[in-house]
Design an enzyme around this catalytic site. Structure first.
Site, PDB file in Angstrom:
ATOM      1  N   GLU A 170      -8.244 -13.588  -5.603  1.00 17.63           N
ATOM      2  CA  GLU A 170      -7.825 -13.852  -6.997  1.00 17.63           C
ATOM      3  C   GLU A 170      -6.825 -15.010  -7.066  1.00 17.63           C
ATOM      4  O   GLU A 170      -6.517 -15.497  -8.141  1.00 17.63           O
ATOM      5  CB  GLU A 170      -7.236 -12.571  -7.622  1.00 17.63           C
ATOM      6  CG  GLU A 170      -5.799 -12.221  -7.252  1.00 17.63           C
ATOM      7  CD  GLU A 170      -5.623 -11.650  -5.837  1.00 17.63           C
ATOM      8  OE1 GLU A 170      -6.616 -11.619  -5.065  1.00 17.63           O
ATOM      9  OE2 GLU A 170      -4.491 -11.266  -5.500  1.00 17.63           O
ATOM     10  N   HIS A 175      -6.496 -12.723  -0.497  1.00 21.27           N
ATOM     11  CA  HIS A 175      -6.347 -12.606  -1.953  1.00 21.27           C
ATOM     12  C   HIS A 175      -7.314 -13.550  -2.667  1.00 21.27           C
ATOM     13  O   HIS A 175      -6.919 -14.675  -3.010  1.00 21.27           O
ATOM     14  CB  HIS A 175      -4.913 -12.976  -2.352  1.00 21.27           C
ATOM     15  CG  HIS A 175      -3.912 -11.913  -2.071  1.00 21.27           C
ATOM     16  ND1 HIS A 175      -3.385 -11.112  -3.058  1.00 21.27           N
ATOM     17  CD2 HIS A 175      -3.347 -11.509  -0.910  1.00 21.27           C
ATOM     18  CE1 HIS A 175      -2.518 -10.265  -2.517  1.00 21.27           C
ATOM     19  NE2 HIS A 175      -2.481 -10.483  -1.210  1.00 21.27           N
ATOM     20  N   CYS A 180      -6.556  -6.706   0.363  1.00 21.16           N
ATOM     21  CA  CYS A 180      -5.292  -6.604   1.086  1.00 21.16           C
ATOM     22  C   CYS A 180      -4.753  -5.156   1.056  1.00 21.16           C
ATOM     23  O   CYS A 180      -5.336  -4.301   1.710  1.00 21.16           O
ATOM     24  CB  CYS A 180      -4.324  -7.632   0.523  1.00 21.16           C
ATOM     25  SG  CYS A 180      -3.255  -8.263   1.794  1.00 21.16           S
ATOM     26  N   SER A 238       0.812  -1.218   0.000  1.00 19.58           N
ATOM     27  CA  SER A 238       0.000   0.000   0.000  1.00 19.58           C
ATOM     28  C   SER A 238       0.851   1.276   0.000  1.00 19.58           C
ATOM     29  O   SER A 238       0.493   2.273  -0.620  1.00 19.58           O
ATOM     30  CB  SER A 238      -0.968  -0.015   1.181  1.00 19.58           C
ATOM     31  OG  SER A 238      -0.284  -0.229   2.386  1.00 19.58           O
ATOM     32  N   ILE A 291      -1.451 -13.035   2.613  1.00 20.85           N
ATOM     33  CA  ILE A 291      -0.030 -12.725   2.383  1.00 20.85           C
ATOM     34  C   ILE A 291       0.295 -11.411   3.083  1.00 20.85           C
ATOM     35  O   ILE A 291      -0.211 -10.358   2.702  1.00 20.85           O
ATOM     36  CB  ILE A 291       0.282 -12.600   0.868  1.00 20.85           C
ATOM     37  CG1 ILE A 291      -0.155 -13.865   0.121  1.00 20.85           C
ATOM     38  CG2 ILE A 291       1.756 -12.305   0.641  1.00 20.85           C
ATOM     39  CD1 ILE A 291      -0.107 -13.745  -1.394  1.00 20.85           C
ATOM     40  N   ARG A 292       1.092 -11.479   4.118  1.00 20.01           N
ATOM     41  CA  ARG A 292       1.434 -10.292   4.932  1.00 20.01           C
ATOM     42  C   ARG A 292       0.178  -9.425   5.125  1.00 20.01           C
ATOM     43  O   ARG A 292       0.164  -8.219   4.870  1.00 20.01           O
ATOM     44  CB  ARG A 292       2.563  -9.485   4.285  1.00 20.01           C
ATOM     45  CG  ARG A 292       3.827 -10.324   4.082  1.00 20.01           C
ATOM     46  CD  ARG A 292       5.017  -9.476   3.728  1.00 20.01           C
ATOM     47  NE  ARG A 292       5.415  -8.670   4.867  1.00 20.01           N
ATOM     48  CZ  ARG A 292       5.680  -7.362   4.800  1.00 20.01           C
ATOM     49  NH1 ARG A 292       5.557  -6.719   3.665  1.00 20.01           N
ATOM     50  NH2 ARG A 292       6.046  -6.709   5.871  1.00 20.01           N
TER      51      ARG A 292
HETATM   52  N1  GLN Z   1       1.593  -5.740   3.801  1.00 14.21           N
HETATM   53  C1  GLN Z   1       1.008  -5.027   2.695  1.00 14.21           C
HETATM   54  C2  GLN Z   1       0.705  -3.570   3.069  1.00 14.21           C
HETATM   55  O1  GLN Z   1       0.778  -3.238   4.195  1.00 14.21           O
HETATM   56  C3  GLN Z   1      -0.263  -5.700   2.236  1.00 14.21           C
HETATM   57  C4  GLN Z   1       0.028  -7.110   1.766  1.00 14.21           C
HETATM   58  C5  GLN Z   1      -0.781  -7.557   0.600  1.00 14.21           C
HETATM   59  O2  GLN Z   1      -1.426  -6.761  -0.091  1.00 14.21           O
HETATM   60  N2  GLN Z   1      -0.729  -8.841   0.337  1.00 14.21           N
HETATM   61  O3  GLN Z   1       0.396  -2.786   2.226  1.00 14.21           O
END
Ligand code: GLN
Length: 208
Positions: free
Chosen positions: A180, A178, A87, A58, A142-143
């Site tokens: 997708e 996610h 996300c 982001s 994912i994170r």
């Molecule tokens: N960690 C990312 C963020 O803070 C987001 C992770 C993602 O979009 N898979 O922007």
């Protein structure tokens, strides 16, 4: 490739393509009979029925958005037009961002904490009950951020350990995972229904 549904009119969906996981969204939209359009400049928001803001980073997306008045145009766009943030895209839609605090479009009443699941378990594939029809939903994290709280009118459609992972607020949707990246297209289908309803309501208003 799945057959496109024939009964619904084609909708044009922008996929914000500044950075991140935009290709897989475009592929899923195409499979579902929508017309995806990659959006890299503010003028490409023109003529869209809806928009997906993908996962990625982001902070990086914000850097791109801060050029050429893109941020302000996007903000007006998402106030009016169905938009689905996944996300990093969800972080951009939120009214409040933590860990660390950062600027956002501020249209979906929720507080999100970035990278909230720690380093050990920063990525995971889980199944959860969902309000969407068709049984449990696979969610790829994912994170991922965590939605810490939501405004009273925000609907929760799926969650993880008591925190919402998929929410809807009027014409806006956000997922901390996610969709997708799993074979299950129900989340995109649900968004496309929102887009079609919005488009029909608009056509009715315009002809009144
Ligand atoms: N960690 C990312 C963020 O803070 C987001 C992770 C993602 O979009 N898979 O922007």
């Amino acid at each position: 490739m799945t057959e496109a549904p024939t009964s619904s009119p084609t909708v044009v969906i922008g996929v914000l393509a500044l950075q991140g996981a935009y290709e897989a969204h475009a592929r899923t939209l195409r499979e579902l009979g929508a017309e995806p359009r990659l959006v890299r400049t503010p003028d490409q928001l023109e003529g869209l029925d809806g928009l997906i803001m993908p996962g990625g980073e982001s902070t990086t997306m914000l850097k791109f958005l801060e050029r050429n008045g893109f941020f302000d145009l996007l903000k007006s766009f998402v106030q009016e037009t169905p938009t689905f943030g996944t996300c990093a895209g969800a972080i951009l839609l939120a009214t409040d961002v933590e860990n660390p605090p950062q600027r956002s479009l501020g249209v979906l009443p929720m507080t999100v904490e970035r990278n909230a699941y720690g380093r050990q378990i920063d990525s995971a594939i889980l199944e959860s009950q969902t309000e969407l029809p068709g049984g449990p939903l696979e969610m790829v994290f994912i994170r991922a951020p965590r939605i810490r709280s939501t405004g009273p009118e925000v609907e929760t459609l799926a969650s993880r350990d008591g925190s919402p992972t998929l929410v809807r607020y009027g014409h806006l949707m956000a997922a901390t995972f996610h969709p997708e990246l799993s074979g299950d297209t129900r989340v995109h289908q649900f968004f496309l229904e929102t887009v079609r309803r919005h488009k029909q309501a608009q056509a009715t208003r315009d002809s009144a």
